[in-house]
Every structure is written in structure tokens, then in C-alpha cells.
Design a protein around this motif. Structure first.
Motif, short mmCIF file in Angstrom:
data_model
loop_
_atom_site.label_atom_id
_atom_site.label_comp_id
_atom_site.label_asym_id
_atom_site.label_seq_id
_atom_site.Cartn_x
_atom_site.Cartn_y
_atom_site.Cartn_z
N VAL A 213 -3.89 52.49 94.28
CA VAL A 213 -4.96 51.04 93.84
C VAL A 213 -4.18 50.29 93.21
O VAL A 213 -3.64 50.78 91.93
CB VAL A 213 -6.37 51.54 93.65
N GLY A 214 -3.48 49.02 93.52
CA GLY A 214 -3.43 47.95 92.63
C GLY A 214 -2.00 48.02 93.06
O GLY A 214 -1.01 47.00 92.34
N VAL A 215 -0.64 49.51 92.93
CA VAL A 215 0.39 49.23 93.27
C VAL A 215 0.74 49.59 94.31
O VAL A 215 2.28 49.04 94.05
CB VAL A 215 0.59 49.66 91.93
N ILE A 216 0.01 50.41 95.47
CA ILE A 216 0.36 50.44 96.84
C ILE A 216 -0.27 49.59 98.09
O ILE A 216 -1.43 49.70 98.28
CB ILE A 216 1.15 51.71 97.12
N PRO A 217 -0.07 48.87 98.57
CA PRO A 217 -0.56 48.15 100.02
C PRO A 217 -1.42 49.17 100.97
O PRO A 217 -0.35 50.85 100.92
CB PRO A 217 0.44 47.13 100.87
N LEU A 218 -2.51 49.54 100.37
CA LEU A 218 -2.86 50.28 101.53
C LEU A 218 -3.94 49.52 102.76
O LEU A 218 -4.22 49.18 102.83
CB LEU A 218 -4.39 51.04 100.31
N GLN A 219 -4.17 50.82 104.27
CA GLN A 219 -5.03 50.37 105.11
C GLN A 219 -5.84 50.78 105.80
O GLN A 219 -5.72 51.95 106.44
CB GLN A 219 -3.34 49.42 106.57
N LEU A 220 -6.51 51.32 104.45
CA LEU A 220 -7.45 52.12 104.91
C LEU A 220 -8.34 52.29 106.20
O LEU A 220 -8.92 53.50 107.33
CB LEU A 220 -8.88 52.85 103.65
N ASP A 221 -8.69 51.11 106.20
CA ASP A 221 -9.46 50.77 108.02
C ASP A 221 -8.54 51.37 108.96
O ASP A 221 -8.85 51.52 109.96
CB ASP A 221 -10.03 49.61 107.61
N GLU A 222 -6.95 50.34 108.76
CA GLU A 222 -6.60 50.85 110.38
C GLU A 222 -5.72 51.94 110.69
O GLU A 222 -5.81 53.09 111.32
CB GLU A 222 -5.29 50.10 109.40
N TRP A 223 -5.87 52.90 109.08
CA TRP A 223 -5.42 54.18 109.40
C TRP A 223 -6.50 55.14 109.02
O TRP A 223 -5.83 56.53 109.42
CB TRP A 223 -4.97 54.88 107.62
N GLY A 224 -7.94 55.17 109.01
CA GLY A 224 -8.72 55.80 109.92
C GLY A 224 -8.93 56.58 108.43
O GLY A 224 -10.26 57.71 108.72
N VAL A 225 -9.10 56.25 107.50
CA VAL A 225 -9.13 56.79 106.71
C VAL A 225 -10.93 57.65 106.31
O VAL A 225 -11.53 56.59 107.00
CB VAL A 225 -9.08 56.09 105.06
N ASP A 226 -11.54 58.73 106.25
CA ASP A 226 -13.37 58.67 105.89
C ASP A 226 -13.26 58.21 104.34
O ASP A 226 -14.29 57.40 104.70
CB ASP A 226 -13.04 60.18 106.56
N LEU A 227 -13.04 58.74 103.73
CA LEU A 227 -13.23 58.71 102.45
C LEU A 227 -12.28 58.72 101.44
O LEU A 227 -11.58 59.01 101.35
CB LEU A 227 -14.53 60.32 101.94
N ALA A 228 -12.28 57.50 99.92
CA ALA A 228 -11.66 57.53 99.22
C ALA A 228 -12.29 57.23 98.18
O ALA A 228 -13.46 56.58 98.04
CB ALA A 228 -10.65 56.64 99.85
N VAL A 229 -11.90 58.03 96.98
CA VAL A 229 -12.14 56.23 95.57
C VAL A 229 -10.91 56.95 95.02
O VAL A 229 -9.72 57.47 95.12
CB VAL A 229 -12.51 58.27 94.60
N GLY A 230 -11.23 55.71 93.70
CA GLY A 230 -10.03 55.91 92.80
C GLY A 230 -10.53 54.93 91.66
O GLY A 230 -12.07 54.43 91.49
N CYS A 231 -10.23 54.89 90.57
CA CYS A 231 -10.97 55.04 88.97
C CYS A 231 -10.17 53.19 89.19
O CYS A 231 -9.09 52.33 89.93
CB CYS A 231 -9.75 55.74 88.06
N THR A 232 -10.38 52.01 88.62
CA THR A 232 -9.73 51.38 87.71
C THR A 232 -9.24 51.19 86.23
O THR A 232 -9.45 49.14 86.38
CB THR A 232 -11.13 50.39 88.11
N TYR A 233 -8.82 51.72 85.25
CA TYR A 233 -8.64 51.44 84.35
C TYR A 233 -7.04 51.59 84.54
O TYR A 233 -6.20 51.33 83.17
CB TYR A 233 -9.21 52.52 82.86
N LYS A 234 -6.03 52.07 85.73
CA LYS A 234 -5.34 52.39 85.83
C LYS A 234 -4.59 50.99 85.91
O LYS A 234 -4.92 49.96 85.42
CB LYS A 234 -5.01 53.15 86.69
N TYR A 235 -3.75 50.39 87.04
CA TYR A 235 -3.43 49.97 88.06
C TYR A 235 -4.26 47.89 88.17
O TYR A 235 -4.12 46.89 88.45
CB TYR A 235 -2.16 49.85 88.77
#
Length: 411
Positions: A213-235
Motif C-alpha cells: 500500500v502506497g507504493v504499488i497501484p491496487l484495484q481491490l474493487d476491480e479485482w474482486g478482493v473480499d478482505l484486506a488489511v494494511g499498516c500505515t507506518y511503512k509507505y
């Protein structure tokens, strides 16, 4: 420091001169005594504006408005900040992301809720080399719920493949839990293809986004991901211990019930009701009082990511890691150092890992000299490259410092 003999320093200078994101490096606070910082994939640098942002919060939002700030802004902050992260970095619509607890707690909440969606499915699929938190939480939930864990054992450098996941899932699979970027090698999993395979099996798909997160483009909705978690102290540069975020696909939200029932996740927070009734939507993921102060710093980095553009950030990441791999070939491989990351830039995140039996001692030596990479047991160094704060010259100087320290240690 002995200069490289292959024109690498000249190349690094040329890449920096042509870098469209170079102006953003000035936004980050200098660290006295640190000449090279290659650990932004563990803890991002603070912005120059961060001290004032935090001080303003203490003086005004907290110091002047006091408890009134809960009504004026803080009650809505977890969802509002979640929506902002979703728009800028996740490729996700509003109402699906919330900032709440630590990464560990949110992983527990989502996996535990997911395995109850279809109780006829009794297996979890997870990689055996996943980050310890992910594995430990999965093992605990499996023991709690009487589930079986099916362990994936992919190549340690190149990471999990679509075929490996396809061979592991079945009508017994409740959830597949994987990291988008391997915390050791930096291997980048094929999120859209793996998610598709999992969804076609009828299972749910969970992604750990901490290193993407913050360094690679993501498309969670388009890719159909159900669930995800990410931290906020890296990128996302939210600072040590800044809270994590959770994403739950909107269509899945009515089917889950998170397991830590606290007052902030109730439908009517101030009703002080005799029984718990969860809030509708993503707010049900809250439990206790949100860590408001921990959310303050990342706002500046989100501004910066939005201004730079996630696609340009990814392009800079490609360039930085490519230079490091080339420098590895010229300067480290002749010393017996192993490359522990994929060579294909499209198959790696924003760090490059290298290995040598003496790297524990070398890392200590480097830290003493103001060069800060990240050591990973048993013998790996991660060269973390945060595109907005790291120059090509800094990245190359880090590789040369590793080379010189290894020569000194061996000599």
C-alpha cells in the motif's frame, strides 16, 4: 567509500536528474547522523510538516476544542481517513475501508469473521513463510474454530503462484490469506489472478497489503478482493505504531460479524444498550475508542502520494530496485552475496533482499556508520526503497556501503 568501476554512480546521478519525483525528497525531515536510509519499508521517514501537524492537533483539536472534537470530527475520522486511503492507494470505493486497530488485531477480526460466513468450509489456506503475525493469528483461529490449515510452500525468492493456489483450494476452503508482497524477498503475488482462482472455488480472499500500500497501484474493487488489511507506518509514513486499516468488500459486509464487540462498533454508540447490536457497514469493524492521535501524521503523506500519483511512484520503485539489482551484480555477487529477490521488476515490490552469512555483523557495523538497511534473520539484508524519499544515488551508496563493510569484515 570506493567508487564502483562500472559507471553505476554516473548512472545513478543521471536517473536522479531525470526523476520527475525528485522534488518530493525535500518534503522529508533529515535524520542527523544518517547518511543512507534504506528501511522505509519498515518505518517511513517523517515529513518536515509532521511536527507542526501533530503540534497543531494538540494545540487546537485537542487543546482548544477538547471533547467537542469528538462530535466535530473524531467520530467520523476512522471512516473518513479509510475512504481517503481507499481512493488514493487501494482502488476502492467509499464505505469499504476503516482505520482502527493494529495490523494484528485487524487480521484477527477479518479472518475470524470470514471463517463464519460459510461454516461448511473447514480449511484455511496460508503460506508457510508468511509474516509471523499472519501465521500466528491463522493458527490461533484454526485452533479456536476447529479448522484445518493447508500450508503453501512456494519458492522462497519468487513467492506464491497462481497454480499453487489453484492446486490448494477446494470446496473445503473457507479463506485464502496471502501477502501481496513477501516481507522477505519482496516477491509480488499476482493479486488479480490469484483472487480470481480463489473466488471461483467459492472461498473468500484475504490480502495483507503491508508492503504494497502506497507504493504499488491496487484495484481491490476491480479485482474482486473480499478482505484486506494494511499498516500505515511503512509507505504511508504514519509513524511508529500508527493504526492499520481494514477493507471489506461492500457486498460481503452484511454477511460478516466481527468478533471483538466493543462500544464503538455498535449501531448507536451512546445508547449504552444492554446488548450489542453492530453498526451497519464498515463501521462495525471498530471496537474500542479509535487512536485519533495515531492517525494525524499520515495525512501529510497521503497528500504527497496523491500529488505524485501512485503510477509514477511505482515507476520510480522499478527504477530504484533495478539499479540496486544491477549494483548487486557488479559489487556484491563477486563477494559471495546471494540475491534473494526476483530479478523481474514486475514481480517484486519496493525492496531488494540479499543474503550473506556475515550480514548480522555487517548490519551492526553499517548502523554504527549511519547507513540504515534492515536485517532479517538468519542472514538477509533488505534494501528498502521508498520512492518519494529515496534517491538513486542514496540507494547505490547503500549498496556500496554494504560491499565495503563486508570487505572489512572479511579482511
Amino acid at each position: 567509500m570506493t567508487q564502483p568501476s562500472s559507471g553505476l554512480m554516473q548512472l545513478a546521478h543521471q536517473l536522479d536528474a531525470a526523476d520527475p519525483l525528485s522534488e518530493h525528497r525535500a518534503a522529508f525531515a533529515p535524520a542527523p547522523g544518517v547518511s543512507v536510509y534504506l528501511d522505509g519499508n519498515s518505518l517511513g521517514r517523517p515529513l518536515r510538516t509532521t511536527p507542526d501537524r501533530i503540534a497543531d492537533f494538540v494545540r487546537h483539536d485537542w487543546g482548544t476544542r477538547l471533547i467537542r472534537s469528538w462530535d466535530e470530527q473524531w467520530m467520523d475520522l476512522p471512516a473518513a481517513l479509510g475512504d481517503r486511503i481507499a481512493r488514493i492507494a487501494l482502488g476502492a470505493d467509499t464505505g469499504q475501508t476503516i482505520v482502527a486497530d493494529s495490523t494484528t488485531v485487524l487480521i484477527y477480526k477479518l479472518i475470524r469473521a470470514a471463517v463464519d460466513v460459510d461454516r461448511s468450509r473447514r480449511e484455511l489456506v496460508i503460506e508457510a513463510g508468511n509474516f509471523p503475525t499472519d501465521r500466528f493469528v491463522a493458527e490461533g483461529i484454526a485452533a479456536e474454530c476447529g479448522l484445518t490449515i493447508r500450508w503453501l510452500t512456494p519458492d522462497e525468492v519468487h513467492g506464491v503462484t497462481v497454480d499453487e493456489v489453484a492446486a490448494a483450494v477446494s470446496e473445503q476452503t473457507a479463506l485464502v490469506a496471502l501477502s501481496h508482497v513477501d516481507y522477505r524477498s519482496g516477491a509480488l503475488a499476482d493479486m488479480p489472478a490469484i483472487t480470481d482462482v480463489v473466488k471461483r472455488s467459492g472461498a473468500l480472499m484475504f490480502w495483507d497489503l503491508c508492503h504494497s500500500v502506497g507504493v504499488i497501484p491496487l484495484q481491490l474493487d476491480e479485482w474482486g478482493v473480499d478482505l484486506a488489511v494494511g499498516c500505515t507506518y511503512k509507505y504511508l509514513n504514519g509513524g511508529p505504531g500508527s493504526p492499520a486499516f481494514a477493507y471489506v468488500r461492500s457486498g460481503l459486509q452484511p454477511a460478516i460479524r466481527q468478533p471483538i464487540q466493543g462500544w464503538m462498533g455498535a449501531g448507536d454508540v451512546f445508547a449504552m444498550a444492554p446488548a450489542y447490536a453492530p453498526a451497519a457497514g464498515i463501521r462495525q469493524l471498530l471496537s474500542g475508542t479509535p487512536p485519533v492521535l495515531g492517525m494525524v501524521a499520515m495525512g501529510g503523506m497521503l497528500d504527497l502520494i496523491e500529488a505524485a500519483g501512485i503510477d509514477r511512484i511505482r515507476a520510480k520503485s522499478h527504477s530504484l530496485t533495478g539499479l540496486v539489482v544491477r549494483a548487486y551484480d557488479d559489487e556484491l555477487a563477486p563477494l559471495g552475496v546471494r540475491l534473494l529477490s526476483p530479478r523481474d521488476a514486475d514481480r517484486r515490490g519496493s525492496h531488494v533482499s540479499v543474503g550473506h552469512e556475515h550480514f548480522a555483523e555487517v548490519t551492526h557495523q553499517l548502523w554504527q556508520s549511519g547507513v540504515i538497511p534492515d536485517f532479517r534473520f538468519p542472514d538477509g539484508i533488505r534494501i528498502g526503497l521508498s520512492p518519494l524519499s529515496t534517491s538513486h544515488t542514496e540507494a547505490l551508496e547503500g549498496v556500496l556501503a554494504i560491499r565495503d563493510a563486508l570487505r572489512t569484515h572479511a579482511g
